[in-house]
Motif scaffolding. Structure first.
Motif, PDB file in Angstrom:
ATOM      1  N   TRP A 187       0.838  -1.199   0.000  1.00 42.65           N
ATOM      2  CA  TRP A 187       0.000   0.000   0.000  1.00 42.65           C
ATOM      3  C   TRP A 187       0.875   1.253   0.000  1.00 42.65           C
ATOM      4  O   TRP A 187       1.792   1.404   0.807  1.00 42.65           O
ATOM      5  CB  TRP A 187      -0.906   0.023   1.230  1.00 42.65           C
ATOM      6  N   HIS A 188       0.576   2.186  -0.903  1.00 40.22           N
ATOM      7  CA  HIS A 188       1.359   3.408  -0.987  1.00 40.22           C
ATOM      8  C   HIS A 188       0.591   4.479  -1.752  1.00 40.22           C
ATOM      9  O   HIS A 188      -0.379   4.189  -2.457  1.00 40.22           O
ATOM     10  CB  HIS A 188       2.700   3.151  -1.688  1.00 40.22           C
ATOM     11  N   SER A 189       1.050   5.704  -1.607  1.00 39.62           N
ATOM     12  CA  SER A 189       0.650   6.813  -2.465  1.00 39.62           C
ATOM     13  C   SER A 189       1.898   7.221  -3.219  1.00 39.62           C
ATOM     14  O   SER A 189       2.998   7.242  -2.658  1.00 39.62           O
ATOM     15  CB  SER A 189       0.118   7.971  -1.617  1.00 39.62           C
ATOM     16  N   ASP A 190       1.760   7.548  -4.480  1.00 41.50           N
ATOM     17  CA  ASP A 190       2.931   7.727  -5.339  1.00 41.50           C
ATOM     18  C   ASP A 190       3.804   8.904  -4.916  1.00 41.50           C
ATOM     19  O   ASP A 190       3.304   9.998  -4.630  1.00 41.50           O
ATOM     20  CB  ASP A 190       2.492   7.926  -6.795  1.00 41.50           C
ATOM     21  N   VAL A 191       5.092   8.645  -4.901  1.00 42.20           N
ATOM     22  CA  VAL A 191       6.178   9.631  -4.746  1.00 42.20           C
ATOM     23  C   VAL A 191       5.895  10.688  -3.683  1.00 42.20           C
ATOM     24  O   VAL A 191       6.143  11.878  -3.902  1.00 42.20           O
ATOM     25  CB  VAL A 191       6.560  10.264  -6.106  1.00 42.20           C
ATOM     26  N   THR A 192       5.426  10.271  -2.513  1.00 39.40           N
ATOM     27  CA  THR A 192       5.145  11.236  -1.453  1.00 39.40           C
ATOM     28  C   THR A 192       6.413  11.801  -0.832  1.00 39.40           C
ATOM     29  O   THR A 192       6.337  12.657   0.062  1.00 39.40           O
ATOM     30  CB  THR A 192       4.263  10.617  -0.351  1.00 39.40           C
ATOM     31  N   TYR A 193       7.565  11.354  -1.314  1.00 37.26           N
ATOM     32  CA  TYR A 193       8.816  11.971  -0.875  1.00 37.26           C
ATOM     33  C   TYR A 193       9.024  13.349  -1.503  1.00 37.26           C
ATOM     34  O   TYR A 193       9.885  14.105  -1.071  1.00 37.26           O
ATOM     35  CB  TYR A 193      10.005  11.072  -1.199  1.00 37.26           C
ATOM     36  N   GLU A 194       8.253  13.686  -2.542  1.00 35.87           N
ATOM     37  CA  GLU A 194       8.364  15.020  -3.130  1.00 35.87           C
ATOM     38  C   GLU A 194       7.837  16.068  -2.150  1.00 35.87           C
ATOM     39  O   GLU A 194       6.949  15.795  -1.340  1.00 35.87           O
ATOM     40  CB  GLU A 194       7.579  15.101  -4.431  1.00 35.87           C
ATOM     41  N   ASN A 195       8.384  17.288  -2.233  1.00 35.96           N
ATOM     42  CA  ASN A 195       7.917  18.353  -1.354  1.00 35.96           C
ATOM     43  C   ASN A 195       6.467  18.716  -1.659  1.00 35.96           C
ATOM     44  O   ASN A 195       5.665  18.950  -0.751  1.00 35.96           O
ATOM     45  CB  ASN A 195       8.806  19.586  -1.490  1.00 35.96           C
ATOM     46  N   VAL A 240       6.000  13.688   9.590  1.00 33.90           N
ATOM     47  CA  VAL A 240       6.598  12.426   9.157  1.00 33.90           C
ATOM     48  C   VAL A 240       7.596  12.679   8.035  1.00 33.90           C
ATOM     49  O   VAL A 240       7.339  13.482   7.138  1.00 33.90           O
ATOM     50  CB  VAL A 240       5.514  11.438   8.660  1.00 33.90           C
ATOM     51  N   VAL A 241       8.729  11.965   8.100  1.00 29.83           N
ATOM     52  CA  VAL A 241       9.728  12.047   7.045  1.00 29.83           C
ATOM     53  C   VAL A 241       9.408  11.009   5.975  1.00 29.83           C
ATOM     54  O   VAL A 241       9.246   9.819   6.276  1.00 29.83           O
ATOM     55  CB  VAL A 241      11.143  11.786   7.605  1.00 29.83           C
ATOM     56  N   HIS A 242       9.309  11.464   4.720  1.00 30.12           N
ATOM     57  CA  HIS A 242       9.135  10.584   3.562  1.00 30.12           C
ATOM     58  C   HIS A 242      10.428  10.635   2.748  1.00 30.12           C
ATOM     59  O   HIS A 242      10.983  11.719   2.530  1.00 30.12           O
ATOM     60  CB  HIS A 242       7.969  11.054   2.687  1.00 30.12           C
ATOM     61  N   VAL A 263      15.506  12.568  -2.499  1.00 28.72           N
ATOM     62  CA  VAL A 263      14.947  13.668  -1.712  1.00 28.72           C
ATOM     63  C   VAL A 263      14.230  13.116  -0.487  1.00 28.72           C
ATOM     64  O   VAL A 263      13.679  12.013  -0.511  1.00 28.72           O
ATOM     65  CB  VAL A 263      13.968  14.514  -2.572  1.00 28.72           C
ATOM     66  N   GLU A 264      14.273  13.891   0.583  1.00 27.26           N
ATOM     67  CA  GLU A 264      13.460  13.626   1.770  1.00 27.26           C
ATOM     68  C   GLU A 264      12.604  14.855   2.036  1.00 27.26           C
ATOM     69  O   GLU A 264      13.073  15.991   1.873  1.00 27.26           O
ATOM     70  CB  GLU A 264      14.340  13.332   2.984  1.00 27.26           C
ATOM     71  N   SER A 265      11.355  14.622   2.422  1.00 27.29           N
ATOM     72  CA  SER A 265      10.447  15.730   2.730  1.00 27.29           C
ATOM     73  C   SER A 265       9.763  15.465   4.056  1.00 27.29           C
ATOM     74  O   SER A 265       9.614  14.315   4.486  1.00 27.29           O
ATOM     75  CB  SER A 265       9.404  15.905   1.624  1.00 27.29           C
ATOM     76  N   ILE A 266       9.346  16.547   4.702  1.00 28.63           N
ATOM     77  CA  ILE A 266       8.644  16.469   5.981  1.00 28.63           C
ATOM     78  C   ILE A 266       7.188  16.843   5.736  1.00 28.63           C
ATOM     79  O   ILE A 266       6.890  17.954   5.280  1.00 28.63           O
ATOM     80  CB  ILE A 266       9.273  17.424   7.012  1.00 28.63           C
ATOM     81  N   HIS A 267       6.277  15.905   6.030  1.00 29.78           N
ATOM     82  CA  HIS A 267       4.854  16.119   5.773  1.00 29.78           C
ATOM     83  C   HIS A 267       4.029  15.901   7.036  1.00 29.78           C
ATOM     84  O   HIS A 267       4.446  15.156   7.943  1.00 29.78           O
ATOM     85  CB  HIS A 267       4.352  15.147   4.698  1.00 29.78           C
ATOM     86  N   PRO A 268       2.843  16.502   7.120  1.00 32.65           N
ATOM     87  CA  PRO A 268       1.969  16.242   8.270  1.00 32.65           C
ATOM     88  C   PRO A 268       1.464  14.807   8.263  1.00 32.65           C
ATOM     89  O   PRO A 268       1.155  14.241   7.209  1.00 32.65           O
ATOM     90  CB  PRO A 268       0.815  17.231   8.058  1.00 32.65           C
ATOM     91  N   LEU A 269       1.408  14.209   9.444  1.00 33.97           N
ATOM     92  CA  LEU A 269       0.860  12.860   9.566  1.00 33.97           C
ATOM     93  C   LEU A 269      -0.640  12.867   9.285  1.00 33.97           C
ATOM     94  O   LEU A 269      -1.183  11.932   8.697  1.00 33.97           O
ATOM     95  CB  LEU A 269       1.135  12.314  10.966  1.00 33.97           C
ATOM     96  N   VAL A 270      -1.309  13.934   9.684  1.00 35.25           N
ATOM     97  CA  VAL A 270      -2.731  14.127   9.378  1.00 35.25           C
ATOM     98  C   VAL A 270      -2.819  15.297   8.406  1.00 35.25           C
ATOM     99  O   VAL A 270      -2.445  16.424   8.747  1.00 35.25           O
ATOM    100  CB  VAL A 270      -3.556  14.404  10.650  1.00 35.25           C
ATOM    101  N   ARG A 271      -3.305  15.035   7.205  1.00 36.93           N
ATOM    102  CA  ARG A 271      -3.295  16.026   6.131  1.00 36.93           C
ATOM    103  C   ARG A 271      -4.702  16.562   5.871  1.00 36.93           C
ATOM    104  O   ARG A 271      -5.699  15.835   6.049  1.00 36.93           O
ATOM    105  CB  ARG A 271      -2.735  15.390   4.855  1.00 36.93           C
ATOM    106  N   TYR A 272      -4.757  17.804   5.421  1.00 36.05           N
ATOM    107  CA  TYR A 272      -6.024  18.476   5.103  1.00 36.05           C
ATOM    108  C   TYR A 272      -6.216  18.495   3.588  1.00 36.05           C
ATOM    109  O   TYR A 272      -5.299  18.858   2.841  1.00 36.05           O
ATOM    110  CB  TYR A 272      -5.992  19.900   5.652  1.00 36.05           C
ATOM    111  N   HIS A 273      -7.426  18.112   3.147  1.00 36.10           N
ATOM    112  CA  HIS A 273      -7.749  18.149   1.720  1.00 36.10           C
ATOM    113  C   HIS A 273      -8.412  19.481   1.404  1.00 36.10           C
ATOM    114  O   HIS A 273      -9.499  19.777   1.912  1.00 36.10           O
ATOM    115  CB  HIS A 273      -8.688  16.999   1.351  1.00 36.10           C
TER     116      HIS A 273
END
Length: 402
Positions: A187-195, A240-242, A263-273
């Protein structure tokens, strides 16, 4: 090595030095035997050495989601003669016949964006999409945002904006896949390591067998909503680090290329749509590796709990079946997906993906409304600093005073 580290030997997207080939002019591609069996040879996966580190990771930009302009009644789509909508489940997934993606007006494209976001994933049957010219397909994708260039996957020669998946016509492929693991589910979402991560994705089948190889999708709105109010409160604000480093290393070990630096990016664990104005869990085994501010055992165990919870929600998932005239469109923010390797014949499975880049992941409406590319450029200068902090330092320097 973290228990979350994933084996990225993915033969469906990466060059495989033990089975693939090199042309006389140095272009890496699949074996001569596989090339002979392609129904669409112009779509053969290639890894062109001239593309190695020829691209840069995308700079911050203000994304305007076309779903914000969509009609919630979807009249421009529903009123097309002989068009049929079929719900896969009440909340997730549609199947549509009677619409040609190649013929949509701009108004219909806006409605399509909102429809995909509202139902997560849509299978469009009886499409002529794959018969369009490369540039025509790119233009359709670019309506929704800049096209992503994958760092390591195969692409048609001179068209790196397309991401190819390719199951070789090799009777040993199945055995190799399961040589050191029990299943093919990832299970994954594509290339979430991008900023700035993908939004709308078009995935088009070129060639496949009579059955098998379904793509499965999970609704991360539902996964998040199942959590208790207290757990949601605890997760709010965590980062979270991706990372793409494991994927890049796997590609290099197999003799492939890297179109751009890892690349590494820092993203929220809970995201807003920003269109649906709902929150969802934004972490997965594919690229999510650690939670900032937690010690390694704490981070691993919390992520493992969330991954196990996600994987158990098969009452919030759908399977989309394929034929050679189907295009599946999904919202890469809202849903996770996984391949299903359930055949051991020599049938080739050949498909391409066009992925558009959307907004920088944020945790709230306020953060979305206040975000600017200029502020993001300043924040990116602090990324390595945040990544270097210990759990205690991160709490003292980042969390405590906020």
């Amino acid at each position: 090595m973290s228990v979350l580290t994933r084996n990225y030997r993915d033969s469906s997207i990466h060059f495989q030095k033990d089975v693939d080939s090199k042309s006389s002019d140095g272009i890496l591609t699949v074996s001569k035997n596989d090339l002979k069996r392609l129904n669409y040879p112009q779509w053969a996966p290639t890894w062109d050495p001239k593309d190695d580190h020829a691209f840069e990771n995308i700079k911050p930009f203000k994304h305007i989601d076309r779903g914000l302009f969509g009609d919630e009644e979807f009249k421009s789509l529903r009123n097309v003669e002989n068009t049929e909508f079929k719900h896969v489940t009440p909340k997730l997934g549609l199947e549509i016949t009677g619409l040609q993606l190649s013929e949509l007006t701009d108004k219909q494209k806006d409605d399509l964006a909102l429809l995909v976001e509202k139902f997560g994933v849509i299978a469009f049957r009886n499409q002529n999409f794959k018969n369009l010219e490369f540039d025509e397909i790119k233009k359709i994708g670019e309506y929704y945002g800049p096209l992503h260039v994958h760092p390591t996957s195969g692409a048609p020669l001179n068209h790196p904006e397309f991401h190819m998946t390719f199951r070789r016509g090799d009777s040993k492929e199945y055995q190799r896949e399961f040589s050191d693991k029990l299943n093919s589910i990832g299970w994954h979402s594509d290339v979430t390591y991008e900023n700035q991560t993908p939004g709308i994705t078009f995935f088009t089948m070129l060639q496949t067998g009579e059955s098998g190889g379904d793509t499965q999708f999970l609704d991360m709105f539902e996964v998040y909503d199942r959590l208790s109010p207290l757990m949601k409160k605890k997760l709010e604000g965590l980062k979270v680090v991706h990372t793409s480093k494991e994927q890049a290393n796997a590609a290099k070990q197999e003799g492939g290329i890297e179109r751009k630096d890892p690349v590494e990016s820092i993203h929220p664990l809970v995201r807003y749509h920003p269109v649906l104005k709902k929150k969802f869990l934004f972490a997965h085994r594919g690229f999510s590796r650690r939670i900032l501010g937690l010690k390694s055992e704490e981070s691993d165990n919390l992520l493992l709990f969330l991954f196990k919870h996600t994987q158990s929600c098969l009452d919030a998932h759908v399977r989309m079946s394929w034929d050679e005239n189907t295009v599946v469109v999904w919202d890469n923010r809202r849903v996770l997906h996984t391949r299903t390797l359930d055949w051991d014949s020599t049938d080739i499975r050949h498909a391409f993906r066009v992925t558009t880049i959307a907004e920088r992941p944020v945790g709230s409406l306020e953060e979305y409304e206040s975000w600017t590319p200029e502020l993001e450029e300043e924040n990116l200068k602090l990324k390595d600093y945040y990544l270097s902090l210990s759990a205690g330092e991160y709490y003292e320097k980042v969390i405590k005073n906020n």
